[in-house]
Design a protein around this motif. Sequence first.
Motif, PDB file in Angstrom:
ATOM      1  N   GLU A 147     -57.213  17.824 -18.569  1.00 47.33           N
ATOM      2  CA  GLU A 147     -58.519  17.926 -17.926  1.00 47.33           C
ATOM      3  C   GLU A 147     -59.625  18.293 -18.917  1.00 47.33           C
ATOM      4  O   GLU A 147     -60.749  17.784 -18.821  1.00 47.33           O
ATOM      5  CB  GLU A 147     -58.462  18.968 -16.808  1.00 47.33           C
ATOM      6  N   GLY A 202     -50.294  22.982  -8.853  1.00 45.53           N
ATOM      7  CA  GLY A 202     -50.014  24.156  -8.036  1.00 45.53           C
ATOM      8  C   GLY A 202     -49.156  23.848  -6.824  1.00 45.53           C
ATOM      9  O   GLY A 202     -48.366  24.697  -6.373  1.00 45.53           O
ATOM     10  N   ALA A 221     -63.983  18.156 -11.473  1.00 43.50           N
ATOM     11  CA  ALA A 221     -63.833  19.606 -11.499  1.00 43.50           C
ATOM     12  C   ALA A 221     -65.174  20.298 -11.267  1.00 43.50           C
ATOM     13  O   ALA A 221     -65.260  21.295 -10.521  1.00 43.50           O
ATOM     14  CB  ALA A 221     -63.252  20.048 -12.851  1.00 43.50           C
ATOM     15  N   SER A 250     -54.360  17.208 -12.788  1.00 45.05           N
ATOM     16  CA  SER A 250     -55.203  18.365 -12.520  1.00 45.05           C
ATOM     17  C   SER A 250     -54.324  19.591 -12.331  1.00 45.05           C
ATOM     18  O   SER A 250     -53.287  19.515 -11.658  1.00 45.05           O
ATOM     19  CB  SER A 250     -56.040  18.133 -11.260  1.00 45.05           C
ATOM     20  N   PRO A 251     -54.702  20.742 -12.912  1.00 42.89           N
ATOM     21  CA  PRO A 251     -53.903  21.959 -12.713  1.00 42.89           C
ATOM     22  C   PRO A 251     -53.845  22.390 -11.259  1.00 42.89           C
ATOM     23  O   PRO A 251     -52.891  23.041 -10.839  1.00 42.89           O
ATOM     24  CB  PRO A 251     -54.617  23.005 -13.585  1.00 42.89           C
ATOM     25  N   ARG A 252     -54.844  22.015 -10.481  1.00 45.38           N
ATOM     26  CA  ARG A 252     -54.813  22.354  -9.051  1.00 45.38           C
ATOM     27  C   ARG A 252     -53.744  21.546  -8.327  1.00 45.38           C
ATOM     28  O   ARG A 252     -53.111  22.028  -7.392  1.00 45.38           O
ATOM     29  CB  ARG A 252     -56.191  22.101  -8.432  1.00 45.38           C
ATOM     30  N   SER A 253     -53.542  20.314  -8.765  1.00 41.12           N
ATOM     31  CA  SER A 253     -52.484  19.498  -8.168  1.00 41.12           C
ATOM     32  C   SER A 253     -51.106  20.033  -8.527  1.00 41.12           C
ATOM     33  O   SER A 253     -50.186  20.031  -7.698  1.00 41.12           O
ATOM     34  CB  SER A 253     -52.609  18.045  -8.633  1.00 41.12           C
ATOM     35  N   ARG A 290     -66.160  20.159  -7.591  1.00 41.15           N
ATOM     36  CA  ARG A 290     -65.454  21.145  -6.774  1.00 41.15           C
ATOM     37  C   ARG A 290     -65.993  22.530  -6.983  1.00 41.15           C
ATOM     38  O   ARG A 290     -66.020  23.345  -6.075  1.00 41.15           O
ATOM     39  CB  ARG A 290     -63.962  21.103  -7.098  1.00 41.15           C
ATOM     40  N   GLN A 326     -48.247  23.108 -15.972  1.00 35.57           N
ATOM     41  CA  GLN A 326     -49.613  23.622 -15.838  1.00 35.57           C
ATOM     42  C   GLN A 326     -50.395  23.440 -17.125  1.00 35.57           C
ATOM     43  O   GLN A 326     -51.565  23.044 -17.120  1.00 35.57           O
ATOM     44  CB  GLN A 326     -49.561  25.101 -15.454  1.00 35.57           C
ATOM     45  N   ARG A 377     -62.478  13.446 -14.982  1.00 34.27           N
ATOM     46  CA  ARG A 377     -61.821  14.660 -14.511  1.00 34.27           C
ATOM     47  C   ARG A 377     -62.782  15.846 -14.551  1.00 34.27           C
ATOM     48  O   ARG A 377     -62.810  16.672 -13.639  1.00 34.27           O
ATOM     49  CB  ARG A 377     -60.588  14.967 -15.377  1.00 34.27           C
ATOM     50  N   MET A 414     -53.810  21.160 -17.556  1.00 35.90           N
ATOM     51  CA  MET A 414     -55.062  21.779 -18.009  1.00 35.90           C
ATOM     52  C   MET A 414     -55.587  21.106 -19.269  1.00 35.90           C
ATOM     53  O   MET A 414     -56.794  20.872 -19.408  1.00 35.90           O
ATOM     54  CB  MET A 414     -54.835  23.277 -18.255  1.00 35.90           C
TER      55      MET A 414
END
Length: 282
Positions: A88, A175, A278, A170-173, A281, A81, A274, A85
């Motif tokens: 990004e 997850g 972000a 991406s930190p969302r990925s 979104r 994570q 990136r 981050m």
Amino acid sequence: MNPTTVAVKAGFRRGRIELIQTLTNGMDLFAQFFWPVATMVAAFFMRHGTFQGTGVGLGSLALPSLLGMIVAITGMAGVAQGLAMDREDGTLLRAKATPNGMLGYLIGKVVAVSGITLIQVALILVFGLTAIGGLHLDSVGAWTTLIGMLILGLLACLPLGAVLGSVFDSPRSVGFVTLPIMGLVAISGIFYPISGLPGWLQAIAHVFPIYWLGLGMRSALLPDSAAAVELSHSWRHLETVAVLGAWAVLGFLLAPMVLRRMARRESGAAVAARRERAMSRA
């Protein structure tokens, strides 16, 4: 002074600063300690149960396993994570542009994640000794095994976290990685002995470090009589060290390669792209 020495010292300073920032930020505290607290609550409600008439308490059996789970999840997900981050927001690009900056950055990340992991382990351990009982940490051998499992577990999991963080930008990925990890937790004998699972699930669990970390922690914190609930009625120390050691070697072989590849691809244009994704979104 040697440039590498400067980078190492800077890395330790960076890790200390990141750790302090995490411990003084409300949202970071919630994110880091929600699952440890939740697992302690689960173990507390299991404290009066026993496993299949053996007399071994489910709470005391689960709590060392939870320590292994925390080491594995925080070690892998924390580094992954953090890398995602920092890719990004451009932190990684700035580290790349600094002489020996990547070395200092990685040391800082390892120090910060290891510090958080050890704090979580200490919190759960104190809770278990005072509120659940059944743990035996009253000998030099028990402490030696516990410390050895912590070190070996971190060596096995931190490089894997770096590999995962290098794959996702991406930190969302990142997850989504927690979903298969939680699946492994479910079949690794963390909340219930693995001997109660079908053989094919046991075989899958034996491949990954979470089961072995749980087993190693149980061997450190439970009496020898509790080994009766394990698969071979023993703590299997040699197999534990071999599997965790193999994962550590694999991680240390893969991590430098994928990190170098990731660093070569970092550029101002990539960071800007990136950020734009972000923002769209948001």
